[in-house]
Design an enzyme around this catalytic site. Structure first.
Site, mmCIF file in Angstrom:
data_model
loop_
_atom_site.group_PDB
_atom_site.id
_atom_site.type_symbol
_atom_site.label_atom_id
_atom_site.label_comp_id
_atom_site.label_asym_id
_atom_site.label_seq_id
_atom_site.Cartn_x
_atom_site.Cartn_y
_atom_site.Cartn_z
ATOM 1 C CG MET A 1 4.377 80.900 70.447
ATOM 2 S SD MET A 1 5.894 80.123 69.814
ATOM 3 C CE MET A 1 5.285 78.464 69.533
ATOM 4 C CG ASN B 1 1.027 79.458 70.932
ATOM 5 O OD1 ASN B 1 2.012 78.874 71.323
ATOM 6 N ND2 ASN B 1 0.791 80.741 71.197
ATOM 7 C CG HIS C 1 7.322 84.588 60.973
ATOM 8 N ND1 HIS C 1 8.575 84.547 60.422
ATOM 9 C CD2 HIS C 1 7.359 83.741 62.035
ATOM 10 C CE1 HIS C 1 9.337 83.713 61.117
ATOM 11 N NE2 HIS C 1 8.614 83.220 62.119
ATOM 12 C CD GLU C 2 4.616 84.078 64.624
ATOM 13 O OE1 GLU C 2 4.610 82.855 64.883
ATOM 14 O OE2 GLU C 2 5.659 84.758 64.615
#
Length: 931
Positions: free
Chosen positions: A327, A329, A361-362
């Site tokens: 994720m 964040n 990706h993140e």
């Protein structure tokens, strides 16, 4: 989890701390609330049309989406998780901007107790009345005086809730140390609609604001959040309060905080950003690779996007309990442990590739998604398609040795699998409720999004594409966007006199579902072109009325030059400079479309592959294998034509073409394994082993070679052992016994461990030994391979026990349950067990993993997509048909499951006799050659 009402009865935990935080405001509690007759509702709706709040009064808002009457500017959030009682309390103060006169503030809160609600207005502090409407997760704060347009106000709310039992919101996690001690942590996962379960907020992506966060904790823990900690304050009772710097302007779904006993390692990028990796103490020595990768990739993006990363730090945390892969964040990206931890001695080449891709990706999201965010979830692909695409762009430059281009086509093939069904959806599609929003996190948003961006980049040129996306990011920094903003940025006004209408082209790819099938017929120098929607269905009507603007590419036997042609109409034609032996469209599969070579087209390609396959690239060959077998499904090509093409694979060595060959041939016998047709099934299995036997025999049982060669070795040895190819089984059995005799201390070459473990797990003693090693291993990649090997064992009692243990979550992690169940469902000894387990535990799983989530979709389609009988279709329809909307009946994945089984039934009815005849004919031919 308990409801808001139950939370009121069970308010446990550190209430005294919250009282201490709000003490100055409690003095005004005596101010009475009296509704004003002049109060305005944000939508001016009449009371009789309004929903009913939990207290029986009309709730002043009747839509799922929040009004824009009032928007947040800044959140001051103090939160105290109690890791003993497993609950949390907090206070939030939200600074508001008022855009229209109103006396109502509508915001989100889910399953929490709300108290001490005040308005801080220029004229003083006033108590607000609170109404709750749980169906839309909404709160209405009612003021007895009008909030005036243009003025700034603050609302103050105290809240309490239990830490979530699921993997979203503010949820509890745990891990077991090597000595067996269980340690608890609390972490967040707010995308897409779960921030509202952690604190009251305006939980939609367009409501961007700044966040100042404080976290109260015990001294034995640490707290981390999006921003660096600026100070720690000692509180009475031995507690500590960490104060974090104020964030940049961002959406609620990107807020993050973790309270744990993690350790960290750090480095600084060339641009001065501090990068830290956080993990449980006993695994901190597996973080070096991820740390170096994060430093390298953040520096790359900083330069590529020509926009400095705007935060002083970027933390990457490996979370022991985590549902998705990772994720983004802002400033605190979170990952599964398998997505971040790497042991050079025990992790494989594919582990390295996977970890690097997920970090790429993140970190791409820190610009695409975080800095520039989609206006609403219908355009999620602007986040996810771009991040998926940038994985490949960034790694191609920063890690050329990984050869990521060898793996990109697989993403497009996966997207086409779901996009070929009538239940597919446009890349940009209307969504409203949380289940629909969750369903957007699928192969269409991620993989199709990446593939159409790759097609556009190839069409515009990489240089023009990069200029356009940098322009887009700079123009819309800290803002929200829709599709058209991207197309405008990529339409280069100074590109040429004849301006290219990027929006007109790309709207055909993002606003309608599916993809085109281009039929090519060569007649002398003339090439006739036509397009239609590729659709696996009996009913042709859903494919009518579709038209794409297709950036075609092609090359011929006469020239290696890549030629281009934009097909805008249903039919068209082009002329070649001379007659040719063959033509190949969709060069390297840079385009998201399939091609059918009519007339003698496929025969000329088969001839080319049989005599000189290297005249085409590995990606071109993979593309042809994919297209020809997919065209069998819609009866454009006969099965024996596709099988004749597959014969060339005996000389294939490139990973993408080899794996695509397996990808088309293996499912044929997987369908048969779930029917009683052993003779044909075994014939098909023998054909595939024979086809690849030379390549299998060339594989060495070590870790030498490039990443692609190593990934291919793992794949081939695993396949040949599963298929009982004698040399493989003998070698794997010998190695497993040696490893077992050494009590697991013997060092096995990493690339061959899956093959060895799979053979070892076939006996009860081997399975038990593997499980013991699984229980005590701290290497996540090793555990992952052991788990997969145990799930493909023929021992049914072990398979059932494994699924049950994954659901309990003590010995095996519940986050791994979907992988275990789907692996068991692919196992010819376990598919009925997996289907029974899915039905028996459906309600538990949708609560744990959330309705509409990609996890639930993966379970539904993964368990059912190899069924091919009307009896199983009836059984699947019977179960899913018995569900209500609240338990998932409306989910898209259920329609996908029905369609896939129907397609399998049609395929088997039509092609089984052809397959039998072709295999018999081939066996006779081979026998004749042997004589």
């Amino acid at each position: 989890m308990i409801s808001a009402e139950a939370a009121c009865r069970r308010r446990s935990g550190p209430a005294s701390v919250v009282t201490m935080l709000v003490a100055p405001l409690l003095l005004v509690l005596f101010v009475p609330f009296s509704p004003s007759s002049g109060a305005q509702l944000p939508n001016q709706a009449k009371a009789k049309d309004l929903p009913i709040a939990t207290n029986g009064q009309p709730f002043p808002w009747d839509r799922m989406r929040l009004p824009t009457t009032v928007t947040p500017l800044h959140y001051d959030l103090a939160i105290h998780p109690n890791l003993t009682t497993l609950d949390f309390t907090g206070v939030v103060r939200i600074e508001l901007d008022v855009h229209e006169d109103t006396n109502t503030v509508i915001l989100h809160a889910k399953q929490m107790q709300i108290s001490d609600v005040f308005l801080l207005a220029p004229e003083g502090i006033k108590r607000l009345k609170v109404l709750e409407y749980p169906r839309f997760h909404q709160l209405a704060l009612l003021s007895d005086s009008v909030l005036i347009k243009g003025r700034k106000y603050e609302v103050h709310l105290a809240f309490a809730a239990n830490l979530s039992d699921s993997f979203h919101g503010f949820y509890k996690g745990s891990y077991r140390t090597s000595s067996g001690e269980v340690r608890v942590l609390a972490s967040t996962q707010f995308e897409a609609t779960f921030a509202r379960g952690a604190f009251p907020c305006f939980d939609e992506p367009a409501f961007k604001a700044n966040f100042t966060i404080r976290i109260i904790r015990e001294p034995r823990h640490i707290a981390i959040s999006n921003m660096p900690m600026v100070k720690t304050v000692e509180l009475p009772g031995g507690l500590l309060e960490d104060h974090f710097d104020t964030t940049v302007k961002m959406s609620t779904y990107l807020v993050a905080y973790i309270v744990s006993d993690f350790k960290s390692v750090s480095k600084t990028t060339q641009h001065g950003v501090k990068i830290s990796i956080y993990a449980v103490p006993e695994k901190i020595d597996q973080t070096a690779f991820a740390l170096d990768a994060a430093v390298k990739l953040l520096d790359f993006y900083d330069d590529y996007f020509d926009i400095p990363y705007p935060l002083p730090k970027q933390d990457l945390a490996a979370i022991p309990d985590f549902q998705s892969g990772a994720m983004e964040n802002w400033g605190l990206t979170t990952y599964r442990e398998t997505g971040l931890l790497f042991d050079p001695e025990k992790s494989s080449a594919s582990d390295k590739l996977g970890i690097t891709k997920v970090i790429a990706h993140e970190l791409a999201h820190q610009w695409f998604g975080n800095l520039v965010t989609m206006e609403w979830w219908n355009d999620l692909w602007l986040n996810e398609g771009f991040a998926k695409f940038m994985e490949f762009v960034s790694l191609d430059i920063t890690y050329p040795e990984l050869h990521v281009d060898d793996f990109f086509l697989a993403k497009c093939f996966e997207a086409m699998e779901v996009d070929s069904l009538s239940s597919s959806h446009p890349v940009s599609t209307p969504v409203e409720n949380p289940t629909q929003i969750q369903e957007m996190f699928d192969d269409v948003s991620y993989d199709k999004g990446a593939c159409i961006l790759n097609m556009l980049r190839d069409f515009l040129t990489p240089e023009a594409f990069e200029i356009g996306i940098v322009r887009y990011l700079k123009r819309y920094s800290y803002q929200n966007t829709v599709n058209s903003h991207l197309w405008e940025s990529l339409t280069n006004k100074w590109y040429s006199g004849d301006e290219l209408d990027v929006r007109a082209i790309m709207d055909t790819w993002t606003l309608q579902e599916g993809f085109p099938l281009v039929t090519v017929e060569v007649r002398g120098r003339e090439v006739r072109l036509s397009q239609e929607r590729y659709l696996k269905t009996d009913d042709p009507s859903p494919s009518e009325g579709f038209l794409w603007q297709i950036p075609l590419t092609y090359k011929t036997s006469a020239s290696n030059t890549v030629h281009r042609f934009l097909l805008k109409t249903k039919t068209d034609f082009l002329f070649l400079p001379e007659e040719v032996d063959w033509v190949k469209f969709n060069v390297d599969m840079s385009g998201y479309y399939m091609v059918h070579y009519a007339g003698e087209g496929w025969n000329s390609i088969i001839k080319l592959l049989q005599h000189s396959h290297t005249a085409l690239s590995g990606n071109d060959r993979a593309n042809l294998i994919h297209n020809v077998f997919q065209l069998v499904s819609i009866e454009k090509v006969r099965l024996d034509t596709a099988l004749e093409l597959s014969l060339y694979l005996s000389r294939e060595t490139k990973i993408m073409a080899v794996t695509q060959g397996f990808g088309e041939l293996v499912p044929l016998y997987k369908l048969m394994e779930k029917r009683d047709m052993k003779v044909l099934e075994n014939q098909m299995k023998s054909y595939i082993v024979d086809l690849f036997q030379d390549l299998i025999d060339q594989q060495e049982w070590n870790d030498s070679g490039s990443v692609s060669q190593r990934v291919l070795r793992s794949y081939l040895l695993l396949f040949s052992c599963v298929r009982n190819y004698a040399p493989c089984v003998t070698k794997a059995t010998q190695l497993f016994n040696q490893w077992k005799d050494s009590d697991g201390t013997m060092s096995l070459p990493v690339d061959i461990t899956m093959a060895v473990f799979v053979i070892g797990a076939r006996t009860p003693e081997g399975w038990d030994f593997l499980f013991e090693k699984y229980r005590h291993s701290l290497q996540m990649s090793v555990k992952s391979r052991m788990k997969t090997a145990m799930a493909v064992s023929p021992l049914q009692d072990k398979l059932k026990w494994m699924m049950e243990q994954s659901l309990i979550g003590e010995i095996m992690k519940t986050q791994d349950l979907p992988d275990v169940v789907v692996s068991v469902s692919k196992n010819p000894h376990g598919y009925q067990l997996a289907w029974d387990f899915l039905r028996a535990n459906w309600h538990t799983m949708i609560k744990k993993f959330d309705l509409g989530s990609s996890t639930i979709s993966y379970l539904v389609t993964g368990v059912t997509n190899q069924y091919s009988t009307r009896e199983m279709l009836d059984e699947v329809r019977s179960f899913f048909g018995s569900l209500t909307e609240e338990t998932g009946s409306e989910m898209r994945c259920i329609q996908q499951a029905y369609e896939t089984i129907e397609d399998n039934i049609r395929w088997m009815d039509k092609n089984l006799p052809l397959l039998q005849a072709w295999l018999d004919k081939r066996n006779r031919r081979v026998s004749h050659e042997d004589l």
